[in-house]
Design an enzyme around this catalytic site. Structure first.
Site, PDB file in Angstrom:
ATOM      1  N   CYS A 124      -1.292 -35.704  -0.435  1.00  0.00           N
ATOM      2  CA  CYS A 124      -0.098 -36.513  -0.674  1.00  0.00           C
ATOM      3  C   CYS A 124       0.113 -37.522   0.457  1.00  0.00           C
ATOM      4  O   CYS A 124      -0.631 -38.476   0.575  1.00  0.00           O
ATOM      5  CB  CYS A 124       1.116 -35.617  -0.905  1.00  0.00           C
ATOM      6  SG  CYS A 124       2.484 -36.531  -1.646  1.00  0.00           S
ATOM      7  N   HIS A 234      -0.841 -31.992  -5.268  1.00  0.00           N
ATOM      8  CA  HIS A 234      -0.565 -30.885  -4.343  1.00  0.00           C
ATOM      9  C   HIS A 234      -1.223 -29.570  -4.762  1.00  0.00           C
ATOM     10  O   HIS A 234      -0.558 -28.717  -5.347  1.00  0.00           O
ATOM     11  CB  HIS A 234       0.949 -30.640  -4.271  1.00  0.00           C
ATOM     12  CG  HIS A 234       1.683 -31.627  -3.447  1.00  0.00           C
ATOM     13  ND1 HIS A 234       1.824 -31.495  -2.081  1.00  0.00           N
ATOM     14  CD2 HIS A 234       2.319 -32.764  -3.792  1.00  0.00           C
ATOM     15  CE1 HIS A 234       2.529 -32.514  -1.616  1.00  0.00           C
ATOM     16  NE2 HIS A 234       2.843 -33.304  -2.636  1.00  0.00           N
ATOM     17  N   GLU A 236      -1.788 -27.064  -2.995  1.00  0.00           N
ATOM     18  CA  GLU A 236      -1.201 -25.916  -2.279  1.00  0.00           C
ATOM     19  C   GLU A 236       0.113 -25.428  -2.884  1.00  0.00           C
ATOM     20  O   GLU A 236       0.546 -24.320  -2.597  1.00  0.00           O
ATOM     21  CB  GLU A 236      -1.013 -26.264  -0.789  1.00  0.00           C
ATOM     22  CG  GLU A 236       0.238 -27.064  -0.446  1.00  0.00           C
ATOM     23  CD  GLU A 236       0.248 -28.481  -0.992  1.00  0.00           C
ATOM     24  OE1 GLU A 236      -0.823 -28.980  -1.400  1.00  0.00           O
ATOM     25  OE2 GLU A 236       1.331 -29.102  -1.023  1.00  0.00           O
TER      26      GLU A 236
END
Ligand SMILES: *[C@@H]1O[C@H](CO)[C@@H](O)[C@H](O)[C@H]1NC(C)=O
Ligand SMILES: *[C@@H]1O[C@H](CO)[C@@H](O)[C@H](O)[C@H]1NC(C)=O
Length: 307
Positions: A124, A234, A236
């Site tokens: 990001c 993203h 994660e």
């Protein structure tokens, strides 16, 4: 005679396969606490999801503060096996965080030029930061991409890319067809600006794009000649963040995509031989010296490390 031939064959192939470092340590760059994070017990933070993401794939983590001197950064760089630039909300042109990212990025360029494999991952804001560092210019544009889950539109280069070539075929199908990548960004690198910038075009291979309906932007890229990887989405968040809002996704294929992504980056870090100068120094630097704080089930980051 046969034995000798066999023995020679073994020695040769062993010499060709570089030994992997199976105890990789990855540095994650901390950033200034967010303005709305009142009562934060520290000035800098890392969302715990980035740490877990790396740990889930067999790496340990060292938090990197942004305030170090250049000499201190050089020492940290020579101790770690990779760098992760997380998402966040810093000034990606003029901030302490950007100064730190730039110093480490330049060290990584030089190391790789000297055949000292050192990978960088940008997520990001980390993606955006890498684009600014490479272009030496901010080419980002506003897009309507805050809180959306998207399928990746792969380019023809994706299937042969280092990042994706070992992903299972059914996972590539899921990534291409299902809404499983979380997007939480207001800024994007448009395909148009990328294509018109010679530095970026020469440096990065575009692996996937997305659109907000108006502008096509780059969602995944890897450097041609450096082990640098950048995702605007993203990976994660999927297994490790639980805020209940648009843009979040926890489907089995999304979780699997997250793991393969982490595993790929950690495998890159395993090619680095950097190490701390002593076990005591390593122990002191590891994230285990800190405890994440539970921010509440509906916080943007469910757990945060503060420094
Ligand atoms: C291209 O980059 C400039 C900044 O240099 C930005 O103002 C503009 O919006 C960008 N255009 C597109 C289409 O991305
Ligand atoms: C993905 O999301 C878009 C818009 O948000 C929607 O139109 C589409 O049906 C979704 N696709 C799947 C496979 O869920």
């Amino acid at each position: 005679m046969v034995l000798l031939v066999l023995l020679t064959a073994c020695v040769c192939s062993a010499a060709r396969i570089p030994q992997l470092n199976q105890r990789p340590i990855i540095g994650v760059l901390a950033q200034h606490v967010l303005p709305f994070d009142h009562n934060a017990p520290g000035s800098y933070y890392i969302a715990a999801s980035y740490i877990k993401f790396l740990e889930s794939a067999g790496a340990r983590v060292v938090p990197i503060r942004v305030t170090h001197t250049e000499e201190e950064f050089a020492k940290i760089f020579s101790s770690i096996n990779g760098l992760l630039l997380p998402g966040g909300d810093v000034d990606i042109q003029n901030s302490q965080h950007t100064r730190a990212a730039k110093i480490l990025y330049n060290l990584a360029l030089k190391a790789n030029d000297d055949h000292d494999h050192f990978p960088i991952w940008g997520t990001c804001q980390g993606f955006q930061q890498l684009s600014v560092l490479t272009a030496n210019k901010n080419l980002l544009t506003l897009t309507d991409t805050k809180g959306v889950v998207l399928p990746l539109t792969f380019t023809p280069d994706a299937s042969s890319s280092r990042l994706f070539r070992n992903f299972p075929e059914d996972l590539m199908d899921s990534l291409a067809e299902e809404n499983i990548t979380s997007n939480f960004h207001s800024w994007s690198l448009s395909l148009q600006n990328f294509s018109q910038n010679a530095k970026l075009k020469k440096f990065y291979k575009v692996l996937s794009t997305n659109t907000d309906g108006k502008k096509d932007f780059i969602s995944t890229m890897e450097a041609y000649n450096y082990p640098f990887y950048a995702v605007q989405w993203h990976p994660e968040k999927t297994p490790f963040e639980w805020v209940d809002k648009p843009g979040m996704v926890h489907s089995p294929s999304a979780v699997r995509a997250s793991f393969y992504t982490a595993s790929f980056f950690v495998s890159e870090a395993m090619k680095s031989r950097h190490s701390f100068s002593s076990p005591a120094e390593e122990e002191q630097a590891l994230i285990y010296n800190f405890s994440p704080i539970f921010k509440g089930s509906n916080a943007i980051f469910v757990q945060i490390y503060y420094f």
